[in-house]
Structures are given as structure tokens and as C-alpha cells.
Design a protein around this motif. Structure first.
Motif, PDB file in Angstrom:
ATOM      1  N   ALA A 139      64.138  36.410   3.171  1.00  0.00           N
ATOM      2  CA  ALA A 139      64.293  36.138   4.482  1.00  0.00           C
ATOM      3  C   ALA A 139      64.014  37.131   5.555  1.00  0.00           C
ATOM      4  O   ALA A 139      63.299  36.909   6.689  1.00  0.00           O
ATOM      5  N   ARG A 140      63.924  38.577   5.118  1.00  0.00           N
ATOM      6  CA  ARG A 140      63.435  39.446   5.851  1.00  0.00           C
ATOM      7  C   ARG A 140      61.907  39.542   6.144  1.00  0.00           C
ATOM      8  O   ARG A 140      61.459  39.734   7.183  1.00  0.00           O
ATOM      9  N   LEU A 141      61.244  39.199   5.249  1.00  0.00           N
ATOM     10  CA  LEU A 141      59.877  39.238   5.444  1.00  0.00           C
ATOM     11  C   LEU A 141      59.388  38.096   6.094  1.00  0.00           C
ATOM     12  O   LEU A 141      58.228  38.055   6.783  1.00  0.00           O
ATOM     13  N   SER A 142      60.121  36.967   6.258  1.00  0.00           N
ATOM     14  CA  SER A 142      59.567  35.685   6.949  1.00  0.00           C
ATOM     15  C   SER A 142      60.051  35.794   8.370  1.00  0.00           C
ATOM     16  O   SER A 142      59.498  34.960   9.050  1.00  0.00           O
ATOM     17  N   ARG A 143      60.925  36.599   8.708  1.00  0.00           N
ATOM     18  CA  ARG A 143      61.104  36.778  10.163  1.00  0.00           C
ATOM     19  C   ARG A 143      59.808  37.413  10.880  1.00  0.00           C
ATOM     20  O   ARG A 143      59.212  38.347  10.187  1.00  0.00           O
ATOM     21  N   PRO A 144      59.655  36.741  11.997  1.00  0.00           N
ATOM     22  CA  PRO A 144      58.484  37.018  12.624  1.00  0.00           C
ATOM     23  C   PRO A 144      58.424  38.460  13.374  1.00  0.00           C
ATOM     24  O   PRO A 144      59.416  39.004  13.597  1.00  0.00           O
ATOM     25  N   GLN A 179      68.880  38.286  -7.832  1.00  0.00           N
ATOM     26  CA  GLN A 179      68.867  36.955  -7.251  1.00  0.00           C
ATOM     27  C   GLN A 179      68.973  37.058  -5.678  1.00  0.00           C
ATOM     28  O   GLN A 179      67.942  36.737  -4.815  1.00  0.00           O
ATOM     29  N   LYS A 180      69.907  37.837  -5.337  1.00  0.00           N
ATOM     30  CA  LYS A 180      70.185  37.935  -3.880  1.00  0.00           C
ATOM     31  C   LYS A 180      69.264  38.908  -3.216  1.00  0.00           C
ATOM     32  O   LYS A 180      68.828  38.647  -2.095  1.00  0.00           O
ATOM     33  N   LYS A 181      68.915  39.858  -3.756  1.00  0.00           N
ATOM     34  CA  LYS A 181      67.960  40.683  -3.488  1.00  0.00           C
ATOM     35  C   LYS A 181      66.731  40.025  -2.977  1.00  0.00           C
ATOM     36  O   LYS A 181      65.993  40.394  -1.949  1.00  0.00           O
ATOM     37  N   ILE A 182      66.221  39.299  -3.955  1.00  0.00           N
ATOM     38  CA  ILE A 182      64.968  38.781  -3.711  1.00  0.00           C
ATOM     39  C   ILE A 182      65.071  37.690  -2.549  1.00  0.00           C
ATOM     40  O   ILE A 182      64.050  37.443  -1.661  1.00  0.00           O
ATOM     41  N   GLN A 183      66.194  37.086  -2.509  1.00  0.00           N
ATOM     42  CA  GLN A 183      66.285  36.042  -1.433  1.00  0.00           C
ATOM     43  C   GLN A 183      66.482  36.925  -0.030  1.00  0.00           C
ATOM     44  O   GLN A 183      66.035  36.440   1.051  1.00  0.00           O
ATOM     45  N   ASN A 184      67.217  37.924  -0.116  1.00  0.00           N
ATOM     46  CA  ASN A 184      67.152  38.745   1.190  1.00  0.00           C
ATOM     47  C   ASN A 184      65.757  39.140   1.636  1.00  0.00           C
ATOM     48  O   ASN A 184      65.494  39.141   2.788  1.00  0.00           O
ATOM     49  N   LEU A 185      64.930  39.482   0.650  1.00  0.00           N
ATOM     50  CA  LEU A 185      63.530  39.943   0.857  1.00  0.00           C
ATOM     51  C   LEU A 185      63.005  38.747   1.440  1.00  0.00           C
ATOM     52  O   LEU A 185      62.043  39.244   2.485  1.00  0.00           O
ATOM     53  N   LEU A 213      56.045  36.922  -2.326  1.00  0.00           N
ATOM     54  CA  LEU A 213      56.537  36.955  -0.900  1.00  0.00           C
ATOM     55  C   LEU A 213      55.775  37.592   0.040  1.00  0.00           C
ATOM     56  O   LEU A 213      55.779  37.429   1.279  1.00  0.00           O
ATOM     57  N   LEU A 214      54.968  38.705  -0.309  1.00  0.00           N
ATOM     58  CA  LEU A 214      54.363  39.657   0.700  1.00  0.00           C
ATOM     59  C   LEU A 214      53.045  38.819   1.380  1.00  0.00           C
ATOM     60  O   LEU A 214      52.518  39.118   2.314  1.00  0.00           O
ATOM     61  N   VAL A 215      52.632  37.613   0.535  1.00  0.00           N
ATOM     62  CA  VAL A 215      51.780  36.784   1.307  1.00  0.00           C
ATOM     63  C   VAL A 215      51.862  35.372   1.590  1.00  0.00           C
ATOM     64  O   VAL A 215      51.383  34.402   1.776  1.00  0.00           O
ATOM     65  N   ALA A 216      53.538  35.337   1.756  1.00  0.00           N
ATOM     66  CA  ALA A 216      53.979  33.903   2.061  1.00  0.00           C
ATOM     67  C   ALA A 216      53.921  33.023   1.259  1.00  0.00           C
ATOM     68  O   ALA A 216      53.626  31.634   1.291  1.00  0.00           O
TER      69      ALA A 216
END
Lengths: 315, 235
Positions: free
Chosen positions: A310-315, A302-308, A44-47
């Protein structure tokens, strides 16, 4: 695209993704990243997509010469880390360029770190996965650990628009005293006071701890007198706590397929990363939970990873 | 009701993602046939949320995604399928023939097996090639078949000191079991021959030649034929 030249491989560095599913009935263990949470976070940290392949680094990290511009992130165990001799933090993306030297050193806390590169590590898929199965000599980098002189490739990807960092409250810590939540079974009926001993004692992680299983030392777990000491061989799950004839528990991990010993309890899925980060000498206690509790914890995770995501992909 | 075959499946909890379904408590062809049949009907139309189905001697392990399905739901599905099993036509098991070059360098322990049982080497080969072995399970290493049906006259204890490296393709005997090492690994079985056929080839469309529930028959071949097939397999 060539991305790393391996100058020194580290202790036990392999390429892993989510694992190889669909062939366990043929004796092919799933393999895959041992710490699924740190693995997902690194991607997630590198998209990256959720199943992109990464480097799994164990205890001692590799020294890599960078061959292409790329965004990287390291998660999981805390390891000393420098880029061109400048200290670097984990759980945060960073940009590298050709000629840079990334040096990942000795572990300070935890056991396994995950190095993700945007675009994902590129090796041929074998039976649907890029995960290395060293025991079967397949997958990953020619079916083996990385060694000095290897050139590692990555897929093409757009550079990140900014630095991505894990919110600090979501970064796990890896204390040497570990509590693992577990569900009795599949063979809890083979035990009586053995279950009490398991749930009430401290166990120590032995030096025999790897991707196949973690052998523990502690009080003996006895099978009930009337019961056989072994069972007809059956498939095993990661997290199954097997009791072999020496009565010392083994937490089975991802490079195991069929076995003929009883499993007294099974560690819940969300706690398997804690096992992946345990090192010899750490103390483990088991805590009994219900299947319902395990399932709600699984969904929360799973929800925690999904939220993460979403949060990381926000510009 | 057959001895050891349960009237109705018994379920065990294998953590938060696995259910173990047992159809009997013995190593027996009838029990294994039930396991095979249930695996086939489950795989024909996998219930939602089922990730993998793993059949072995007398049980099926069902791995599921707890965010999609629930064990209670899966147990219902399994019970319904089991009740209807008699009405469903199950394809017969396949028989896979495995060519083996017996004795010599490829089967260094064949004399031990012969001497232990007061047989000649020829009799060992003849007895070993006679049965259609049932593949009860595949595991331990990729493609390793657990075979049932070894003639009693071939029972031979394991080596006292296991070999550190058994070549891939080696055919061995350990007590009442016989099997094949698909890939090189350490092992303590008495080696009586070797097959030139690759039992596990990850680069093939189908990496494995058989699955649990199939039958396996050994066929003796000469060293010339061994070399010829080995050369073909290497291409």
C-alpha cells in the motif's frame, strides 16, 4: 520483449516465482524463490504482481547487458553492484536503458539476491509456474541455470512514475549468527535429550547448503534408544530439520519431496528467509516457539507485506 | 482391526503450515487404501485454506494457509470425514500398463538378477510381469513410483557402486523393491529393462500417467516394439 543479454551468468542464477504447487504428490518439489520476503519486496519495488518471476542470484552475481528500457530492483543479499560502472543501491528501483551494463558482483552479506524487472521475467509456464527446477530440468530458462549468451525476456509494463524504495527499517540484515525459531515435530517423540541438544547448542552451516537443504555441523542429535532410526517415507515441508544416520541436522528446503528420516523440529515460515541467506561457516541456534506464536508471526508478516504494498503504490 | 491400521487417525505437527495425518504404522495395502480414500474425499471438496494434499505410504501431508484456517479446524474436518468414510463411494484404483523391453543393453543387470535367484532370464521377466503392483507413493524424483508386491524370488541387493547416470525409463530392482526412473538420474538399482513410455512429460495436459494408490502392471515388449513406441513418444 528482450530485456537482458547475459554476459556472465554469476555463480548460480535461476528464474524463480512463488513456486510450483499441486504436484508434490507426484514427486515434484515446489521450488520457487528461497527467500520469500526478499522476493516479494523485489516485485513490489517494480510494481509487479506478487507471483512475477525474478532472477535468483547466489553468492556471485551476473553481468547483464540491458536490451530494453525497464525499471529494475535488487533485494536480498547485499552484493556489490554497478550500472555503467556507477555504484548502485539495493532495495530501491532504478531505470535502465538499452546498452547499459548492470554488473552484480560478489556477495558482501547474505547469500541470495533477487533481481526483479517490471513486467516480470517472461518464460513459458510449466505446470503452472515459471520456477526453475534444475534437478528435473524443467521451468525457468530451459530448465537450467543461466549461462553466457542467454537472452532473457520480460513482460510489457508501464514505467514507474517515480523511484520506489524500501523503508530502511524494513530492510533485513543478515548477520553470521542466526537464531531460527522452530516448532517441535513432526517426529519430536523420537527424541529425548536430542531436543535439549538441538535447542541448546550452536550449529555451523556446512559447505553442503543449497536449495535442497542446509547440512549443519554440531553436537550429535541422538534418536531415543527404543526408536527406529528411520521412518516409512513421507512428504517433507521446507524448514523440516531432518536427522539422518550421521546424527547431524539438515534443514530441508524447497527442492525436496519425500524422505524416510525423522524430522525433530520444523523452522517456522517467517524464519525460512534467514536460512536462505545463510552461508557456510555461519552459526545457527534454534529457539523453541509454539504453533500459536508461529501463526501470529506469520499473520504479522503478511500484514507487513500488505502495508508495504500500500505504501509503495501511493503516488 | 487389521494389524498396523490405526483405529483413528493420528496427527503430527509439521511446522506452521503442515499437518501430517497417519493412518497406520506399516507398509500395507489396507493402510494405503485408507490414505488414498481420504485423499480423494479431501480433494473432492477441499476445505477452505488447504493448499495441497500429499498422500504417501501410510500418511497424508496437508499443507494449509494459516491466515485462512487452523489445524484444530482441519483435524475436525478430517475426523468427520473419516467417520463417514464407509458411506462415501470411492472410485476403484486404476491399473496402468507399462510396456518394458527386458534385458540386453536396456536391462544390463538382468543376468545378475537371474543368477542371484537361480532363475533363467525368461523366468525373471515372467515373474516381474505377473503382479499388479500397488503404487504406494510417488516421489524422490517427479513420477518415480514406489511399488509394493515384488515377488520374493526376484529380491536382489543394490549395485555395490551406483551408476552416475541411469537413463530415463529404466526399470530396476533394489532388495524387495521395484521401480522406474522417470528421468535420467544417478542410481544404484539393478536395471532389468526399460520402458519407451514417458512417465513424466511436463508438456502434456496431464504430465503423469498414474498416482499414488493406482496399480501398475508391466508388459514385456520386443526391441522393435520399443523402438516403435519410443518414436511415437518423441513426436
Amino acid at each position: 520483449m528482450d530485456v537482458f543479454s547475459v554476459l556472465a551468468p554469476g555463480g548460480y542464477t535461476t528464474i524463480q516465482d512463488e513456486g510450483r504447487y499441486g504436484y508434490q504428490r507426484m514427486g515434484m518439489p515446489v521450488c520457487g524463490a528461497l527467500d520469500a520476503f526478499a522476493f516479494h519486496a523485489a516485485n513490489l519495488l517494480v510494481a509487479n504482481s506478487a507471483n512475477a518471476a525474478v532472477l535468483e542470484i547466489t553468492v556471485m552475481g551476473p553481468r547483464l547487458e540491458i536490451m530494453a528500457e525497464a525499471d529494475l530492483a535488487v533485494t536480498g543479499a547485499e552484493m556489490g553492484m554497478t550500472l555503467n560502472d556507477q555504484p548502485l543501491d539495493g532495495w530501491k528501483s532504478f531505470r535502465v536503458k538499452p546498452g547499459d551494463i548492470l554488473d552484480i558482483q560478489q556477495v558482501k552479506s547474505g547469500c541470495r539476491a533477487y533481481l526483479a524487472v517490471n513486467g516480470g521475467i517472461d518464460v513459458p509456464e510449466v505446470m503452472g509456474s515459471r520456477s526453475t527446477y534444475v534437478g528435473g530440468n524443467i521451468g525457468g530458462y530451459q530448465g537450467r541455470l543461466l549461462k553466457a549468451g542467454d537472452i532473457v525476456k520480460c513482460g510489457r509494463a508501464k514505467r514507474l512514475k517515480g523511484i520506489r524504495a524500501m523503508p530502511s527499517h524494513m530492510i533485513p540484515s543478515y548477520p553470521p549468527e542466526i537464531v531460527l525459531r522452530a516448532i517441535p515435530g513432526p517426529q519430536d517423540d523420537f527424541f529425548q535429550e536430542g531436543l535439549d541438544v538441538l535447542f541448546q547448542s550452536d550449529f555451523m552451516v556446512s559447505t553442503k547448503a543449497d536449495r535442497m537443504g542446509y547440512r549443519l555441523q554440531g553436537p550429535k542429535i541422538r534418536i531415543r534408544n527404543a526408536m527406529p532410526k528411520s521412518i516409512i517415507s513421507e512428504p517433507t515441508m521446507p524448514g523440516g530439520v531432518q536427522i539422518p544416520p550421521d546424527e547431524q541436522p539438515i534443514i530441508l528446503m524447497v527442492e525436496q519431496s519425500v524422505g524416510g528420516y525423522t524430522k525433530i523440529v520444523t523452522v517456522i515460515s517467517v524464519d525460512l528467509p534467514k536460512v536462505a541467506q545463510a552461508t557456510p561457516g555461519d552459526t545457527i541456534r534454534f529457539e523453541r516457539v509454539s504453533l500459536e506464536t508461529a501463526h501470529s508471526l506469520y499473520k504479522e508478516q503478511q500484514k507487513k507485506i500488505q502495508n508495504l504494498a500500500a505504501r509503495l503504490s501511493r503516488p | 482391526m487389521q494389524d498396523g491400521l490405526f483405529e483413528k487417525a493420528r496427527f503430527r505437527t509439521a511446522g506452521d503450515r503442515g499437518i501430517l495425518v497417519e493412518y497406520g504404522d506399516v507398509i500395507d495395502p489396507a493402510v494405503n487404501n485408507k490414505v488414498r480414500s481420504m485423499a480423494i474425499v479431501m480433494e473432492d471438496k477441499p476445505p477452505e485454506g488447504v493448499i495441497e494434499i500429499i498422500p504417501t505410504y501410510r500418511s497424508l501431508l496437508i499443507i494449509y494457509d494459516p491466515s485462512i484456517t487452523h489445524p484444530a479446524k482441519l483435524k475436525n474436518t478430517l475426523n468427520t470425514l473419516e467417520a463417514r468414510l464407509a458411506e462415501i463411494s470411492i472410485p476403484p484404483p486404476r491399473t496402468v500398463e507399462i510396456p518394458v523391453c527386458y534385458g540386453g543393453e536396456l536391462g544390463p543387470d538382468i543376468d545378475t538378477v537371474a543368477a542371484t535367484n537361480n532363475l533363467t532370464v525368461e523366468e525373471v521377466i515372467e515373474l516381474h510381469c505377473e503382479p499388479e503392483y500397488l503404487i504406494y507413493a510417488v516421489g524422490f524424483s517427479p513420477g518415480f513410483p514406489f511399488l509394493g508386491g515384488l515377488p520374493e524370488r526376484l529380491y536382489t541387493p543394490r549395485l555395490e557402486t551406483p551408476r552416475t547416470l541411469v537413463p530415463g525409463g529404466s526399470v530396476g530392482i533394489a532388495n524387495n523393491q521395484t521401480g522406474i526412473y522417470p528421468v535420467a538420474s544417478p542410481g544404484g538399482w539393478q536395471l532389468i529393462g526399460r520402458t519407451p513410455v514417458k512417465l513424466f512429460a511436463p508438456w502434456r495436459q496431464n504430465p503423469f500417467l498414474y498416482q499414488a494408490g493406482d496399480r501398475l502392471k508391466f508388459k514385456p515388449i520386443s526391441t522393435d516394439e520399443y523402438d516403435r513406441i519410443a518414436a511415437e513418444e518423441a513426436q
